[in-house]
Enzyme design. Structure first.
Site, PDB file in Angstrom:
ATOM      1  CE  LYS A   1      96.217  50.787  30.929  1.00 44.38           C
ATOM      2  NZ  LYS A   1      97.403  50.222  30.262  1.00 44.38           N
TER       3      LYS A   1
ATOM      4  NE  ARG B   1      97.376  46.958  19.888  1.00 47.12           N
ATOM      5  CZ  ARG B   1      98.592  46.614  20.230  1.00 47.12           C
ATOM      6  NH1 ARG B   1      99.215  45.436  19.650  1.00 47.12           N
ATOM      7  NH2 ARG B   1      99.237  47.225  21.065  1.00 47.12           N
TER       8      ARG B   1
HETATM    9  N1  BES Z   1      96.537  53.262  26.822  1.00 51.59           N
HETATM   10  C1  BES Z   1      97.404  52.288  26.792  1.00 51.59           C
HETATM   11  C2  BES Z   1      98.801  52.858  26.481  1.00 51.59           C
HETATM   12  C3  BES Z   1      99.340  53.990  27.163  1.00 51.59           C
HETATM   13  C4  BES Z   1     100.006  53.804  28.415  1.00 51.59           C
HETATM   14  C5  BES Z   1      99.031  55.261  27.144  1.00 51.59           C
HETATM   15  C6  BES Z   1     100.657  54.735  29.009  1.00 51.59           C
HETATM   16  C7  BES Z   1      99.399  56.330  27.785  1.00 51.59           C
HETATM   17  C8  BES Z   1     100.344  56.109  28.896  1.00 51.59           C
HETATM   18  C9  BES Z   1      97.205  51.139  25.873  1.00 51.59           C
HETATM   19  O1  BES Z   1      95.841  50.808  25.629  1.00 51.59           O
HETATM   20  C10 BES Z   1      97.774  49.921  26.556  1.00 51.59           C
HETATM   21  O2  BES Z   1      97.358  49.346  27.638  1.00 51.59           O
HETATM   22  N2  BES Z   1      98.962  49.354  25.768  1.00 51.59           N
HETATM   23  C11 BES Z   1      99.344  48.226  26.359  1.00 51.59           C
HETATM   24  C12 BES Z   1      99.613  46.959  25.000  1.00 51.59           C
HETATM   25  C13 BES Z   1     100.269  45.848  25.596  1.00 51.59           C
HETATM   26  C14 BES Z   1      99.034  45.036  26.307  1.00 51.59           C
HETATM   27  C15 BES Z   1     100.480  44.824  24.209  1.00 51.59           C
HETATM   28  C16 BES Z   1     100.753  48.658  26.692  1.00 51.59           C
HETATM   29  O3  BES Z   1     101.315  49.262  26.236  1.00 51.59           O
HETATM   30  O4  BES Z   1     101.190  48.051  27.946  1.00 51.59           O
HETATM   31 ZN    ZN Z   2      94.927  49.361  27.386  1.00 46.44          ZN
END
Ligand code: BES
Ligand code: ZN
Ligand code: ZN
Length: 498
Positions: free
Chosen positions: A278, A352
């Protein structure tokens, strides 16, 4: 602060602060507020006019009584417009009043029962909402602070209606439990990932079971997960130095239970994204990625005391998602507990991968309903903003029950579709599924991915709590920046409604 109730007349109560209320644009205060105003020879009414107090939601007017009544000060709190009035107004008003007086550190506070008089709401529900609003507003995460706050002494809710007292008492007791569960969740989520490793979250579950004889817990470590074949959980954990755990809590009520409900939580103690790292800005709040599991624990911490009549299971996997030489790579394939294989194209879509194994376990219990809670997608926040949970369900009745419970507790939720046409976006070239969909509808493809691990005959709902679980700004009088404890109160209310 201890909260009590008693029968009495507000204008006769001796205390440091007396709290009354007023609706918006009311010319002449009525009810108990009117009685206090009368004892003060109309002082409240004239000061309201002078000071521009209009009774808007959360508006405050603090008045010194100079000995005209036994109370040293009177605080008037606005309830907002009468036509918008609901339990959430009671929570907000109580929280606003508390926020206004906490710096005064009063030893004794006496308050009107907001909402039960002119408001026309059920006294028990009003008392519960008052306690929730105040406890949640008074919360501070003090673990790492040198200076701890000491606050209000005794808080007494006073009503002239003696028959309402047993209901008010019940409401206070229930509000205390709803708040306690929520605050436990907040503490777990606010704790930085260095002190909230997977083992710490598993131990938090064990501590709850130790305190409650009706709650049992089983914790499985890496070896057990390997022999089970929980490839999703193990795959995500590979990059971290910390061992993953699978936690299964069971609550059996004293009387024979009618239904079996499973709550499944996402327990990623820190989500760096893994090798699909990230950006720094997005990582800052990622200690919150275990908020689903923490909400399950919040529920279990008070489930026995609330006398929930259903058999309830809590299942969560807890892992840390980190990049390293051992980490799972984009393109790797994991075999889930259900035997379905998944191509991991983005290691940041890790939630997931751990939830799929938990959902398989949940299904093996043959429950009446499975509800999963997960800070799953940023896409859900793009669609609904940071205050609203996305609800996806394979059965409309379950979605409706959850939305109804949410409307009562003030935790905002909105239904999103499980659109069949989007399932093809999850097709993989090399495995049964891939862990990301296309460019659009990320919250929906995440929900559809999870649905692949649920028996269509079992009622299932998925709550994407990515936004409201952790507030990046102050949301209202009782949800400040930081963990909110969402959606513990909705789950408790749902379980009580069955
Ligand atoms: N934990 C994150 C989602 C999240 C984002 C929670 C902001 C709380 C605040 C999750 O694991 C994630 O990173 N999801 C990705 C999925 C994508 C790579 C398909 C996302 O939402 O960008
Ligand atoms: Zn994630
Ligand atoms: Zn995550």
């Amino acid at each position: 602060m201890d909260i009590f109730c008693k029968k009495g007349e507000l204008q006769k109560e001796a205390c440091d602060v007396l709290i009354v209320n007023e609706f918006e644009e009311v010319d002449e205060p009525g009810g108990a507020t009117g009685a206090v105003n009368k004892s003060l020879d109309g002082l409240l009414r004239s000061l309201m006019k002078e000071e521009g107090f209009k009774g808007q939601a959360g508006q405050i007017l603090l008045v010194r009584t100079s000995g005209a009544i036994p109370a040293r000060r009177v605080l008037v709190v606005g309830l907002g417009r009468r036509e918008d009035f609901c339990l959430e107004s009671v929570r907000e008003a109580s929280a606003s009043a508390l926020n206004a007086i906490r710096s005064l550190k009063p030893k004794t506070v006496v308050s009107i029962l907001h909402g039960a008089g002119v408001g026309g709401l059920d006294p028990m529900a009003c008392a519960q909402a008052m306690v929730e609003g105040m406890r949640l507003a008074a919360y501070v995460f003090a673990r790492y602070k040198k200076q701890k706050e000491n606050g209000i002494g005794a808080f007494t809710i006073v009503t002239t209606d003696g028959r309402a007292i047993p209901k008010v008492k019940k409401g206070i007791a229930q509000g205390e439990k709803y708040a306690a569960g929520t605050l436990l969740t907040r503490d777990l989520v606010n704790t930085p990932a260095m002190d909230m490793r997977p083992i710490d979250l598993a131990q938090a579950a064990q501590a709850i079971a130790k305190k409650n004889s009706a709650v049992h817990v089983q914790v499985s470590g890496k070896t057990r997960l390997e022999s089970m074949g929980a490839g999703g959980i193990l795959g995500v954990a590979k990059g971290s130095d910390h061992e993953p755990f699978l936690v299964h809590l069971t609550y059996k009520p004293k009387t024979r239970s009618r239904k079996k409900i499973v709550l499944v939580g996402k327990g990623v103690t820190f989500d760096s994204g893994g090798l699909s790292l990230k950006p720094a800005d997005y990582m800052m709040s990622m200690k919150c990625d275990m908020a689903g599991a923490a909400a399950v624990l919040g529920v279990f911490s008070v489930i026995a005391e609330l006398g929930i009549k259903q058999e309830v299971h809590g299942i969560f996997a807890t892992v840390e998602n980190m990049p390293s030489g051992c980490a799972i790579r984009p393109g790797d394939v994991v075999r889930s507990l259900s035997k379905k294989t998944v191509e991991v194209l983005n290691t940041d879509a890790e939630g997931r991968l751990i939830l799929m194994d938990c959902l398989t376990l949940a299904g093996r219990l043959k429950p009446q309903a499975i509800i999963d809670l997960a800070t799953l997608t940023g896409a859900c926040m793009v669609g609904l903003g940071d205050e609203i949970t996305g609800v996806m369900a394979n059965q409309p009745e379950l979605a409706q029950s959850l939305l109804q419970a949410a409307a009562q507790t003030g935790e905002k939720m909105w239904e999103l579709p499980l659109e069949k046409n989007y399932i093809k976006l999850l097709k993989s070239n090399v495995a049964d599924l891939q862990n990301i969909g296309g460019k659009w509808g990320g919250a929906l493809t995440a929900g559809l991915f999870l649905q692949e691990f649920v028996d269509p005959k079992t009622s299932w709902a998925h709550l994407d709590i990515a936004g409201p679980a952790f507030a990046e700004r102050d949301l209202n009088a009782y949800n400040k920046k930081g963990a909110t404890g969402h959606p513990v109160r909705t789950l408790l209310s749902y379980l009580q409604s069955l």
